[in-house]
Design a protein around this motif. Structure first.
Motif, PDB file in Angstrom:
ATOM      1  N   HIS A  47       6.589   3.655  13.659  1.00 63.13           N
ATOM      2  CA  HIS A  47       6.442   3.184  12.284  1.00 63.13           C
ATOM      3  C   HIS A  47       5.589   1.917  12.182  1.00 63.13           C
ATOM      4  N   ASP A  48       5.682   1.053  13.163  1.00 64.07           N
ATOM      5  CA  ASP A  48       4.942  -0.206  13.118  1.00 64.07           C
ATOM      6  C   ASP A  48       3.439  -0.009  13.336  1.00 64.07           C
ATOM      7  N   LYS A  49       3.060   1.152  13.868  1.00 68.00           N
ATOM      8  CA  LYS A  49       1.635   1.408  14.123  1.00 68.00           C
ATOM      9  C   LYS A  49       0.960   2.204  13.007  1.00 68.00           C
ATOM     10  N   LEU A  50       1.733   2.783  12.121  1.00 73.57           N
ATOM     11  CA  LEU A  50       1.162   3.593  11.047  1.00 73.57           C
ATOM     12  C   LEU A  50       0.414   2.720  10.043  1.00 73.57           C
ATOM     13  N   GLU A  51      -0.724   3.223   9.569  1.00 76.38           N
ATOM     14  CA  GLU A  51      -1.487   2.519   8.552  1.00 76.38           C
ATOM     15  C   GLU A  51      -0.652   2.374   7.281  1.00 76.38           C
ATOM     16  N   ARG A  52      -0.778   1.233   6.608  1.00 70.06           N
ATOM     17  CA  ARG A  52       0.024   0.960   5.414  1.00 70.06           C
ATOM     18  C   ARG A  52      -0.681   1.352   4.116  1.00 70.06           C
ATOM     19  N   ARG A  53      -1.980   1.489   4.135  1.00 67.94           N
ATOM     20  CA  ARG A  53      -2.670   1.723   2.862  1.00 67.94           C
ATOM     21  C   ARG A  53      -3.193   3.162   2.787  1.00 67.94           C
ATOM     22  N   TYR A  54      -4.344   3.370   2.187  1.00 65.90           N
ATOM     23  CA  TYR A  54      -4.755   4.733   1.850  1.00 65.90           C
ATOM     24  C   TYR A  54      -5.061   5.602   3.062  1.00 65.90           C
ATOM     25  N   GLY A  63       0.824  -1.205   0.000  1.00 71.18           N
ATOM     26  CA  GLY A  63       0.000   0.000   0.000  1.00 71.18           C
ATOM     27  C   GLY A  63       0.856   1.251   0.000  1.00 71.18           C
ATOM     28  N   VAL A  64       0.198   2.374  -0.260  1.00 73.54           N
ATOM     29  CA  VAL A  64       0.939   3.636  -0.379  1.00 73.54           C
ATOM     30  C   VAL A  64       1.645   3.995   0.924  1.00 73.54           C
ATOM     31  N   GLY A  65       1.025   3.668   2.055  1.00 75.84           N
ATOM     32  CA  GLY A  65       1.661   3.948   3.341  1.00 75.84           C
ATOM     33  C   GLY A  65       2.898   3.098   3.553  1.00 75.84           C
ATOM     34  N   GLY A  66       2.789   1.807   3.223  1.00 74.01           N
ATOM     35  CA  GLY A  66       3.932   0.925   3.375  1.00 74.01           C
ATOM     36  C   GLY A  66       5.096   1.341   2.491  1.00 74.01           C
ATOM     37  N   ALA A  67       4.793   1.732   1.237  1.00 75.42           N
ATOM     38  CA  ALA A  67       5.841   2.190   0.319  1.00 75.42           C
ATOM     39  C   ALA A  67       6.473   3.486   0.818  1.00 75.42           C
ATOM     40  N   THR A  68       5.647   4.385   1.334  1.00 75.74           N
ATOM     41  CA  THR A  68       6.162   5.658   1.844  1.00 75.74           C
ATOM     42  C   THR A  68       7.078   5.445   3.043  1.00 75.74           C
ATOM     43  N   ILE A  69       6.670   4.580   3.954  1.00 75.58           N
ATOM     44  CA  ILE A  69       7.482   4.308   5.146  1.00 75.58           C
ATOM     45  C   ILE A  69       8.822   3.692   4.752  1.00 75.58           C
ATOM     46  N   THR A  70       8.797   2.745   3.805  1.00 75.85           N
ATOM     47  CA  THR A  70      10.045   2.146   3.324  1.00 75.85           C
ATOM     48  C   THR A  70      10.976   3.208   2.762  1.00 75.85           C
ATOM     49  N   GLY A  71      10.414   4.093   1.926  1.00 75.99           N
ATOM     50  CA  GLY A  71      11.224   5.145   1.321  1.00 75.99           C
ATOM     51  C   GLY A  71      11.748   6.137   2.335  1.00 75.99           C
ATOM     52  N   MET A  72      10.921   6.507   3.301  1.00 77.69           N
ATOM     53  CA  MET A  72      11.349   7.487   4.306  1.00 77.69           C
ATOM     54  C   MET A  72      12.419   6.903   5.223  1.00 77.69           C
ATOM     55  N   LYS A  73      12.287   5.647   5.587  1.00 78.83           N
ATOM     56  CA  LYS A  73      13.322   5.014   6.412  1.00 78.83           C
ATOM     57  C   LYS A  73      14.659   5.020   5.680  1.00 78.83           C
ATOM     58  N   HIS A  74      14.621   4.730   4.390  1.00 77.92           N
ATOM     59  CA  HIS A  74      15.855   4.721   3.607  1.00 77.92           C
ATOM     60  C   HIS A  74      16.445   6.120   3.521  1.00 77.92           C
TER      61      HIS A  74
END
Length: 321
Positions: free
Chosen positions: A176-183, A69-80
């Motif tokens: 980060h683990d509590k943030l929603e992963r999708r829209y 989901g967009v949230g999961g992709a965003t979190i991955t990118g922000m962590k990097h």
């Protein structure tokens, strides 16, 4: 001022192969890293970016094996981005709706120390609203109001906007683990930021609605967003007014909700009972139902006014570093 900060742009990619390369090529020169996250895209947007923009030394493409989901992709990118040493991380959609030059608009207030987070605002210019499909406009308006209440950021006019910039120190402190992963990610991010008392600033941004397809269905999303906003809103009120602090608004909520509910339930029960008996409600019954509702609503409106005035207005990232 913006030149003295390292800026990373995160680009969640899903079904945006036709637009993402142009977005990457149009980003301003002030950007230090461009982190595209291919979220198991069936169009292989990540590969398209490598083929068409592979000579861009700022570009980094990450791949998800499974769609998050967009949230999961965003979190991955922000962590990097944080691992690379970015001071400010900007998330922008890869479908080409947002002007890439708006990255500078949302990063500037953070670079100057005026804000912790900046959100794009599509509603500042009425002329731009004519481009937005009416169904999307109505859905966004409803979701925005719900997000204002659940997050506590009454001053943010377009909370569901996909353009957001955040100071690195604030992102590090988020769960980060509590943030929603999708829209629901955009709305949930604001809820978590409020718990950190981060100052979020509105920044006008331009949008263009063209041939891209929105991955979110307003009809299917409103029930989900409604329930999750209710959940976050209740959590925020309990934490803000009954656990972290106890003030006048806390009393107003404690008294206002029972009074309003009593008046409503008693009034409906009396009306239904009298209807079956074929009689009219007496003046006493009407007063006993209406007076608690009036007093209760007045108390809740006063509590709402205090809540609006309590939106964070001072940047906190300096005290976190």
């Amino acid at each position: 001022m913006i030149k003295s900060r390292k800026i990373a742009v995160v680009l969640p990619c899903y079904r945006s192969a036709a637009h993402a390369p142009n977005v990457v090529q149009s980003l301003p020169k002030e950007v230090d890293w461009i982190i595209a996250v291919d979220d198991a895209c069936p169009e292989k947007t990540g590969n398209h970016l490598l083929d068409q923009c592979g000579d861009n030394q700022k570009l980094i493409v990450l791949f998800h094996q499974d769609n998050q989901g967009v949230g999961g992709a965003t979190i991955t990118g922000m962590k990097h981005a944080i691992d690379l040493g970015a001071d400010i991380v900007v998330k922008i959609d890869s479908d080409g709706q947002i002007d890439p030059n708006d990255v500078k608009r949302v990063a500037e207030p953070i670079a100057k120390g005026h804000a912790d987070v900046c959100k794009g605002n599509r509603f500042y210019d009425p002329r731009l609203l004519r481009q937005m499909p009416i169904i999307r406009l109505m859905g966004n308006s409803a979701l925005s109001f719900m997000t204002k209440w659940s997050s506590g950021y009454w001053n943010v006019f377009d909370p569901t906007n996909g353009l957001v910039a955040i100071h690195a120190e604030l992102f590090k402190r988020l769960p980060h683990d509590k943030l929603e992963r999708r829209y629901f990610f955009e709305s949930d991010l604001l809820f978590q930021l409020y718990l950190l008392k981060a100052f979020v600033q509105d920044v006008p941004n331009d949008v263009t609605y063209g041939s891209e397809n929105s991955g979110i269905s307003i009809a299917h999303s409103i029930p989900e967003f409604f329930l999750k906003n209710i959940r976050n809103g209740i959590k925020r009120i309990v934490l803000t007014y009954f656990i972290r602090d106890f003030r006048v608004a806390s009393l107003q909520i404690l008294v206002g909700i029972p009074l309003s509910l009593f008046g409503l339930i008693y009034g409906l029960a009396t009306w239904v009972g009298n209807s079956f008996e074929g009689t009219y409600s007496s003046a006493g019954e009407v007063m006993l139902a209406s007076l608690p509702i009036i007093i209760g609503m007045q108390l809740l409106l006063s509590a709402a006014q205090e809540d609006i005035m309590s939106s964070p207005r001072t940047p906190v990232h300096g005290s976190l570093s």
